[in-house]
Scaffold this active site. Structure first.
Site, PDB file in Angstrom:
ATOM      1  N   ASP A 159      47.603  35.436  48.540  1.00 36.63           N
ATOM      2  CA  ASP A 159      46.755  36.602  48.300  1.00 36.63           C
ATOM      3  C   ASP A 159      46.636  36.843  46.792  1.00 36.63           C
ATOM      4  OD1 ASP A 159      45.182  38.811  48.946  1.00 36.63           O
ATOM      5  OD2 ASP A 159      46.545  39.496  50.518  1.00 36.63           O
ATOM      6  N   ASP A 220      38.234  42.104  54.226  1.00 32.81           N
ATOM      7  CA  ASP A 220      39.086  41.932  55.401  1.00 32.81           C
ATOM      8  C   ASP A 220      38.362  42.452  56.641  1.00 32.81           C
ATOM      9  OD1 ASP A 220      41.038  41.030  53.704  1.00 32.81           O
ATOM     10  OD2 ASP A 220      42.433  42.678  54.073  1.00 32.81           O
TER      11      ASP A 220
END
Length: 407
Positions: A159, A220
């Site tokens: 990430d 997301d």
């Protein structure tokens, strides 16, 4: 009718050929299960013993993948996401799994997966901290790569929270180097293009495709139809930047499958399964496999749609005609066992019309013969057609078709 995208003559246009990450992995889009969307960063195992981020959650999902037939259809990855570590590294700098929630440690969990014919994925963050506030990797890239290798990890999702997106071209490629030098092949999932998009920085797609096996580049996914529809529209609007870079070993990741959760109707679940396969996106479920409806299982285990997802040609499909009322998506496939030209098509009704007729032209796909049309949800051949095929599609639903040239 307000057009979003129109692509004409896609299958005769020039495709850019790129070199993917040379680790021999992810030659088809990865399939499996990932914790994040369904289970987030729940660490209270006293109140939520079955739903917290712990080794029990991952062994439970592994057991379901095997017992319920997912593994044998290709769903082999079991991916840990954020919040698995202790809040501090060990005195030698290594990451440490939370000892209460992962009492056996990550090497034990990796072996648990391997003993069942599965693979273990793990989560890290390029920045100072993970998105959940756990230790990041920015000063420990080499150490973390070697640690994951020594533990038997099969995939790393890296990430990009708490990091400068302007440094990610160098930082993510540095991690790629350490992974390759670690002595263990690991699928490499990157988040760097999404952070650069948000920072309005130029995105070096060629470098990303050379560095990563898969990469996130948009928001997301959330457990709602609005979220899925937002991703669909974004992919349609940005497809010319995306599809040239998809190939075996390198994939655009449209985020998790939320089929079997709470936010989608059955038609909407069919749409997500169909479009993710057309896009050659990774197929990583985020749901509770211990508590899922038979209808959702049927969608996720549709072997004919999985075959489209995993097609060896590895070409990402695009939207030939996209409007607010209808979308026509298509993906060129490898030839059949008899050498016949093939393509997959998804005819999607975004709404608001409760039902609409959607047509696909065979000529736009390069077919010069009549075409056998097969419905991949009903598993039935619909007949041989000339020129085009028209389907009646309900709101939010998708007709998923296999098109094969006849001799």
């Amino acid at each position: 009718m307000k057009p979003l995208v129109v692509v004409v003559g896609l299958f005769c246009c020039l495709f850019i050929v790129v070199r993917g990450l040379d680790n021999g992995l992810a030659l088809t889009p990865p399939m499996g299960w990932l914790a994040w969307e369904r289970f987030r960063c729940e660490i209270d195992c006293t109140t939520y013993p079955d739903d917290c981020i712990s080794e029990k959650l991952f062994t439970d999902m592994a057991d379901r993948l095997v017992a319920d037939g997912y593994r044998d259809l290709g769903y082999k990855l079991v991916n840990i996401d954020d919040c698995w570590t202790s809040k501090e590294r060990a005195t030698d700098g290594t990451l440490v799994a939370d000892p209460d929630r992962f009492p056996h440690g990550i090497p034990w969990l990796a072996q648990y997966m391997h003993d069942r014919g599965l693979l273990l994925g793990i989560y890290g963050d390029y920045g100072n901290y993970t998105c959940g506030g756990y230790p990041g990797s920015i000063d420990y890239l080499e150490l973390d790569a070697n640690t994951f290798a020594s533990w038997g990890v099969d995939m790393l999702k890296l990430d990009g929270c708490y990091a400068d997106p302007a440094t990610m071209d160098d930082g993510y490629t540095e991690m790629e180097h350490y992974l390759n030098e670690s002595g263990r092949p690991m699928i490499y999932s990157c988040s760097w293009p999404d952070y650069q998009r948000l920072a309005e920085l130029p995105i070096n797609w060629e470098l990303i495709a050379e560095t990563c096996n898969l990469w996130r580049m948009y928001n997301d996914i959330q457990d709602s139809w609005a979220s899925v529809l937002d991703i669909i529209h974004w992919v349609a609007q940005n497809q010319e930047s995306l599809y040239p870079w998809a190939k075996p070993g390198a994939w655009n990741d449209m985020d998790m499958l939320i089929i079997g959760d709470f936010g989608l109707s059955l038609p909407e679940q069919r749409t997500q399964m169909a479009l993710w396969s057309i896009w050659a996106s990774p197929m990583l479920m985020s749901n509770d496999l211990r508590d899922i409806s038979a209808d959702s299982v049927t969608i996720l285990q549709n072997s004919e749609i999985i075959a489209v997802s995993q097609d060896a040609l590895g070409q990402q499909g695009v939207c030939l005609h996209c409007s607010e009322e209808e979308q026509v998506w298509a993906r060129q496939l490898d030839v059949s066992s008899t050498g016949a030209k093939r393509a997959a098509a998804a005819l999607f009704n975004p709404g608001p019309l409760l039902s609409t007729k959607i047509s696909i032209s065979f000529y736009e796909l390069g077919f010069t013969t009549t075409v056998l049309v097969r419905d991949l949800y009903s598993h039935k051949d619909l007949g041989v057609f000339t020129g085009q095929y028209t389907a009646t599609v309900g709101a939010h639903d998708t007709a998923m078709l296999l098109l094969t040239a006849t001799s």
